[in-house]
Enzyme design. Structure first.
Site, PDB file in Angstrom:
ATOM      1  N   GLY A 204     -31.528  69.118  66.206  1.00 23.98           N
ATOM      2  CA  GLY A 204     -32.190  69.998  67.161  1.00 23.98           C
ATOM      3  C   GLY A 204     -33.425  69.342  67.748  1.00 23.98           C
ATOM      4  N   SER A 205     -34.404  70.148  68.121  1.00 27.89           N
ATOM      5  CA  SER A 205     -35.594  69.651  68.802  1.00 27.89           C
ATOM      6  C   SER A 205     -36.579  69.010  67.825  1.00 27.89           C
ATOM      7  CB  SER A 205     -36.295  70.802  69.529  1.00 27.89           C
ATOM      8  OG  SER A 205     -36.888  71.694  68.581  1.00 27.89           O
ATOM      9  N   GLY A 209     -37.634  70.279  64.100  1.00 26.06           N
ATOM     10  CA  GLY A 209     -37.407  69.294  63.042  1.00 26.06           C
ATOM     11  C   GLY A 209     -38.664  68.992  62.261  1.00 26.06           C
ATOM     12  N   GLU A 226     -31.851  64.807  63.051  1.00 28.35           N
ATOM     13  CA  GLU A 226     -31.404  64.208  64.305  1.00 28.35           C
ATOM     14  C   GLU A 226     -32.025  65.022  65.428  1.00 28.35           C
ATOM     15  OE1 GLU A 226     -27.543  63.777  67.165  1.00 28.35           O
ATOM     16  OE2 GLU A 226     -27.143  63.963  65.012  1.00 28.35           O
ATOM     17  N   CYS A 261     -28.117  64.745  73.249  1.00 28.48           N
ATOM     18  CA  CYS A 261     -29.263  64.063  72.655  1.00 28.48           C
ATOM     19  C   CYS A 261     -29.409  62.664  73.232  1.00 28.48           C
ATOM     20  CB  CYS A 261     -29.105  63.985  71.136  1.00 28.48           C
ATOM     21  SG  CYS A 261     -29.024  65.582  70.325  1.00 28.48           S
TER      22      CYS A 261
END
Length: 454
Positions: A204-205, A209, A226, A261
């Site tokens: 995610g963001s 994170g 990630e 991403c």
């Protein structure tokens, strides 16, 4: 919780979210079931997940329909995602024995030294909405192969797909007490952070994170992240097929509406080929069909999250106020759903948000550079480090450039791609740890060294 179709704004279904009590029950179930699952043979677990691999193919049309309805991505791209996930699963199934079995380090007459790979236990996978199959299988497939039980929290924007994944895993033979779905949004995720999992794996963001990492640190368990990117691409002056490269890199920037991403998020082009490249790039972007995700031939459909429309509008406004030139697009489309025009900006610089902040949408800035040194300096100017791309006739030149970019992946004459056999990792604000490759299989294990003297 309402599940909304982003292409129409209509509610698909309303479902109940998990609370702390239901999550606690699911956790205890997983904690109990993991022991038996983890003590079984790798071959038995592989056979079960082989059935899941087959079921994805058998159910692909239905699954793609569900995915498109709740995320807004074009139906063909949903089908592509499921096929891509199967490709990754195939690699994991084919290499599980090689990388998860005991390794013999020393095999002498009096001393044997071994490394064994034991499951972490019960892991928590907080997943993403942009590629729920591709992102999901990176985590739960190797986790299950290694003998772990999994609490899988799909994004609230891909909940129905998460529940479809659970159904197929159970049909394939994964026990009920080995895989459970946590349904809900932010509050559900917060509950999971207070529970005693043996590892956390988040996609995610950066902001979320970082929040997760800070709270999990005190548990002293593995935590892989990630996160986002602002991935640069450089087109050198020696390229020959400029039109072909423009079309390919436009796809790298706008595929899945730019909601990847590793989407190309900023482009640098040598001044010798700049004008020809930009003309071909804009021509390609203008050729795409925009429409409802179920329409035949649609390339640009709805953004999954309505909130992102404001982010993109703000980036365009900021760039234009700082003298950028808008070549196409630039605004939200006036229709039901979350639609934004594919947008190309030139005369951009690094004072602009579009060249510094993650866009995660159909927008790109293209900047003219004088030489490789200027390109390298600009490519390095980011807090992110997921991927970087160079287009050149010379592999040696490209590798010399990419070696100076702090990113987890380097591309020569390609972009926006992932291979199951290579590690997928981010640096700086793009994350920590790796999925895929042998590193990704072993990420869900803890090692034990064996000293065996006769």
């Amino acid at each position: 919780m309402n599940i909304v179709n982003p292409a129409s704004g209509e509610i698909i279904v309303t479902i109940n979210e998990d609370d702390s009590n239901s999550l606690g029950h699911k956790y205890l179930l997983l904690k109990s079931g993991q022991v038996l699952w983890g003590s079984g043979s790798l071959n038995e677990r592989t056979a079960v997940l082989e059935k899941f691999y087959q079921l994805l193919d058998e159910q692909a049309v239905h699954l793609a329909g569900v995915l498109t309805e709740e995320t807004g991505k074009p139906l063909q791209q949903s089908k592509n995602e499921i096929n891509g996930a199967r490709t990754r699963i195939r690699w994991m199934l084919d290499h599980a024995v090689q990388y998860l079995s005991e390794e013999i380090v020393t095999n002498g007459p009096d001393l044997k030294e071994l490394i064994s790979y034991e499951p972490l236990g019960v892991i928590c996978n907080i997943s993403a909405w942009n590629y729920p199959y591709l992102v999901g299988v990176n985590i739960f497939i190797p986790a299950l192969l290694a003998g772990n039980a999994v609490m899988y929290k799909p994004s609230e924007y891909a909940t129905l797909t998460g529940l479809e994944i659970e159904k197929l895993l159970k049909r394939a033979g994964v026990p009920d007490d080995v895989f459970q779905v946590a349904v809900g949004a932010k509050e559900t995720g917060a509950h999971l952070l207070h529970m005693d999992f043996n590892g956390y794996f988040f996609t995610g963001s950066y902001q979320t994170g970082k929040y997760i990492y800070e709270r999990v640190a005190l548990k002293m368990v593995p935590c892989q992240l990630e996160l986002g990117g602002k991935d640069p691409l450089y087109v050198a002056d020696d390229v020959k097929d400029i039109a072909g490269i423009a079309a390919g890199t436009a796809d790298g920037a706008f595929y899945n509406n730019g909601q990847s991403c590793c989407s190309v998020e900023r482009i640098y082009v040598h001044e010798k080929v700049y004008d020809e490249y930009v003309d071909a790039f804009v021509k390609e972007v203008k050729s795409w069909k925009i429409g409802a995700p179920n329409e035949e031939g649609v390339y640009i459909a709805a953004l999954t999250r309505k909130e992102q429309l404001g982010v993109l509008e703000n980036q365009v406004k900021d760039a234009l106020q700082k003298q950028a030139v808008l070549l196409t697009g630039g605004k939200t489309i006036n229709r039901k759903g979350n639609y934004f025009e594919p947008t190309v900006l030139t005369e951009v610089n690094h004072s602009m948000k579009v060249m510094q902040e993650e866009s995660f949408g159909p927008i790109i800035g293209i900047m003219k550079v004088k030489n490789d040194l200027e390109a390298i300096k600009l490519m390095q100017d980011t807090v992110y480090g997921l991927t970087a791309s160079v287009y050149s006739e010379s592999m040696e030149r490209a590798r010399q450039i990419l070696a100076q970019i702090d990113s987890g992946t380097g591309y020569w004459n390609c972009c926006d791609r992932v291979s199951a056999g290579l590690p997928w990792s981010g640096r700086k604000h793009s994350g920590i740890g790796a999925t895929l490759s042998h590193q990704g299989l072993r990420a869900f294990t803890k090692t034990k060294g064996w000293h065996l003297r006769s």
